[in-house]
Design a protein around this motif. Sequence first.
Motif, short mmCIF file in Angstrom:
data_model
loop_
_atom_site.label_atom_id
_atom_site.label_comp_id
_atom_site.label_asym_id
_atom_site.label_seq_id
_atom_site.Cartn_x
_atom_site.Cartn_y
_atom_site.Cartn_z
N TRP A 167 -1.16 3.16 -7.88
CA TRP A 167 -1.67 2.05 -8.68
C TRP A 167 -1.87 2.40 -10.15
CZ3 TRP A 167 -3.45 -2.77 -6.33
CH2 TRP A 167 -3.02 -2.86 -5.00
N ARG A 168 -2.09 3.70 -10.42
CA ARG A 168 -2.31 4.06 -11.82
C ARG A 168 -0.99 4.30 -12.56
NH1 ARG A 168 -6.39 8.96 -10.74
NH2 ARG A 168 -7.56 7.96 -9.09
N LEU A 169 0.10 4.49 -11.81
CA LEU A 169 1.39 4.71 -12.46
C LEU A 169 2.07 3.36 -12.74
CD1 LEU A 169 3.01 7.63 -10.39
CD2 LEU A 169 1.46 7.78 -12.32
N ILE A 207 0.02 12.52 -15.76
CA ILE A 207 -0.03 11.11 -16.18
C ILE A 207 -1.33 10.49 -15.68
CG2 ILE A 207 0.97 8.81 -15.81
CD1 ILE A 207 3.74 10.13 -15.64
N GLU A 208 -1.65 10.72 -14.41
CA GLU A 208 -2.86 10.11 -13.84
C GLU A 208 -4.11 10.66 -14.52
OE1 GLU A 208 -2.38 10.59 -9.52
OE2 GLU A 208 -1.92 8.44 -9.49
N ASN A 255 -5.32 4.82 -0.40
CA ASN A 255 -4.35 3.97 -1.12
C ASN A 255 -3.07 3.72 -0.35
OD1 ASN A 255 -6.16 3.95 -3.21
ND2 ASN A 255 -5.18 5.64 -4.30
N ARG A 300 4.16 16.09 -13.13
CA ARG A 300 4.19 14.98 -14.09
C ARG A 300 3.23 13.87 -13.67
NH1 ARG A 300 7.86 10.48 -14.67
NH2 ARG A 300 7.76 9.74 -16.83
N LYS A 301 3.27 13.55 -12.39
CA LYS A 301 2.38 12.49 -11.89
C LYS A 301 0.93 12.89 -12.08
CE LYS A 301 0.77 10.69 -7.55
NZ LYS A 301 -0.21 11.73 -7.35
N GLY A 325 11.98 11.70 -7.53
CA GLY A 325 11.72 13.14 -7.68
C GLY A 325 11.29 13.78 -6.37
N LEU A 326 10.46 13.07 -5.61
CA LEU A 326 9.99 13.60 -4.32
C LEU A 326 11.17 13.87 -3.39
CD1 LEU A 326 6.84 11.73 -2.97
CD2 LEU A 326 7.01 14.03 -3.85
N ARG A 365 -4.58 9.11 -17.93
CA ARG A 365 -5.07 7.72 -17.88
C ARG A 365 -6.58 7.68 -17.68
NH1 ARG A 365 0.27 5.52 -15.93
NH2 ARG A 365 1.22 5.79 -17.96
N TYR A 366 -7.14 8.79 -17.18
CA TYR A 366 -8.59 8.80 -16.94
C TYR A 366 -9.27 9.86 -17.79
CZ TYR A 366 -8.04 5.40 -13.31
OH TYR A 366 -7.77 4.23 -12.64
N SER A 399 8.07 16.58 -10.51
CA SER A 399 7.58 15.21 -10.25
C SER A 399 6.08 15.21 -9.94
CB SER A 399 8.31 14.58 -9.08
OG SER A 399 9.62 14.41 -9.39
N VAL A 400 5.66 16.16 -9.10
CA VAL A 400 4.25 16.22 -8.73
C VAL A 400 3.40 16.56 -9.96
CG1 VAL A 400 2.55 17.43 -7.28
CG2 VAL A 400 4.77 16.81 -6.33
N GLU A 436 -8.05 10.10 -1.15
CA GLU A 436 -7.54 9.07 -2.06
C GLU A 436 -6.17 8.55 -1.61
OE1 GLU A 436 -9.84 7.60 -4.48
OE2 GLU A 436 -8.09 7.85 -5.79
N GLU A 437 -5.29 9.49 -1.26
CA GLU A 437 -3.93 9.11 -0.86
C GLU A 437 -3.99 8.28 0.43
OE1 GLU A 437 -0.99 9.90 -2.37
OE2 GLU A 437 -1.40 11.60 -3.66
N PHE A 483 8.80 8.92 -9.75
CA PHE A 483 8.09 9.87 -8.88
C PHE A 483 8.74 9.94 -7.50
CE2 PHE A 483 4.68 10.64 -5.72
CZ PHE A 483 4.46 11.97 -6.01
N ARG A 515 0.82 -1.21 0.00
CA ARG A 515 0.00 0.00 0.00
C ARG A 515 0.86 1.27 0.00
NH1 ARG A 515 -4.75 1.33 2.25
NH2 ARG A 515 -3.68 2.30 3.98
#
Lengths: 314, 254
Positions: A93-95, B16-17, B83, B12-13, A106-107, B20-21, B9-10, B79-80, A103, A89
């Motif tokens: 999940w989408r990456l 990308i996400e 997950n 880009r993520k 980068g963080l 995808r949707y 990075s933030v 969400e974070e 990522f 966890r």
Amino acid sequence: MVSTALEVNSLRKTYPLWRQEDVIALQDVSFSVKEGEVVGLLGPNGAGKTTAIKCICGLITPDTGSITFFEQNSNNPAEHVSAVLEGNRNIYWRLTARENLEFFAGLQGRSGVDPEIRSILERFSLNKKENTPARKLSRGMQQKLALGCSLIRGTDLLLLDEPTLGLDVKTSRDLRRYILKLASKEGKTILLSSHDMNVVEDVCERVIIINNGEVMADDKVDNLKDLFNIHIYKFTLKGRYKLDDIEENFDISESKYINGKTRFKVALKSSDSFYRLIDELQKSEIRLEKVQNLDSHLEEIFMNIIENDGGSVT
Amino acid sequence: MRDHIVLYSVLRKYFIETRRYILNMTMSIAGFLMLFLIVFFGLQSFGAEAETLKGSLVGFAMWIFAASAYSELSWNLIEEARNGTLEQLYLTPSSFRRISGYLVTSSFLFQFIMFAVFLGAMLLITGQRLALNPGVIVLIGLTLLSVYGLGYIMGGLSLVFKKVQAGNQILQFMFILFLVLPSFTDHPIIYFAPISWGNVLINRMMVGGVSLLDISMSNFLILAVNSLIYLLIGLAVFTYLEKVAKKRGLLGHY
């Protein structure tokens, strides 16, 4: 010179509950981990392992106590620590596998880490799945990826909370091997919590046993074995016997009847108790065929410490 | 700490996400568009004036922008946490507030693109014309700061109380009230409510055709102070609730 990677001093944490007594999760917990060491944090459910790990990460604020990393006081644990919490966890999940690694690098403010990413993907056999979204990977691969994501952060101290939870035997064994390599070849310091005694026994040189928020034991696995001097014997008896009376006085497990023989294992702390058991078998007119002395395991030591929750062994 | 790498990075993520949707995003734009058309042609059939129609167009687009921007922060935190990645975001050398600031930046950029597409589609379908002065971006940005402030409050509440979706929905509808408030009253409340005064100034530019420089300094300052106060209160409440969540060990829970 080997320095201390992590020092936890007198950590105390209570969770206040509405109209109920506070729950004491940690009381005066102190321990240290040396650089390059792999230490196991063991304890039953609710013992305080996860609270301790999250306090170290700065995700839970302790009531009192202090934590130092690499002999420096730091109010930003993330500069020193990366963690895998609750297995798979910890990833997006989408990456894809690669995007997750990019990522998290980068963080941490890291760039130009492509060779490192490739090496992690290869090491964890994820190179063929690097463009697969994490949600489509198997659980084992997700857990490997989560570990990879904490590695790409580049910190020297790794905290792994139940890293093999829910994995099949082979994947769990693979992961243990990676963890061992991380310490021996890359010099990482690892604090690992697990329910699985085999994982801790395989991977850790030293073990800290926590129960009811207190450190009950903190020593090398071999020293604990010697200290508790627990021996496991396998008894084979001729014929079928009910062992209820004997079970009342001895820690008997795996009792079964096969091919006209009754077999069981028993954990005994001293030679006195061994002879007492033999006496009892004789008194009950049980015909003994064979006794084998097996190696003692961490599991028996753990159970002994937890069940005799009286004093600590450090 | 190389902040530009973290920001990249933030961003880009986020993209990308979102990519995808894309179907989900397209459908939500189409849904809002249909809702708008019902309102617009309803107003037209009641004989509303051209200026009212244009005002409704800007107001509706602003509502979509504000409602999405606002829910972004709290929804993202939920969400974070669900997950299990929220704790990983807290385990970065940059503070989480900074990371969330980058998230807000990513969200603003994305929502702005969505706003532009949505507005373009509305203009095309209704045949209306608006003054599209680039200076309006400054006003939109400032107006949305107050929305992000409210988002931080709701985000903080979601860290501690987890289920805050009902509150989210109530506030999203409150935005309609804040946006239409200046049409019914010139009571000073419009200077204090979030997004109301911003919407007045945006309307002056897009419907009235004035430029950014034509807006008086006092009017501009009212907007800037209003938005900054909401943002600062939001950050203060978030910081407090973050401390509560860390004390109670609630960060990773959902």
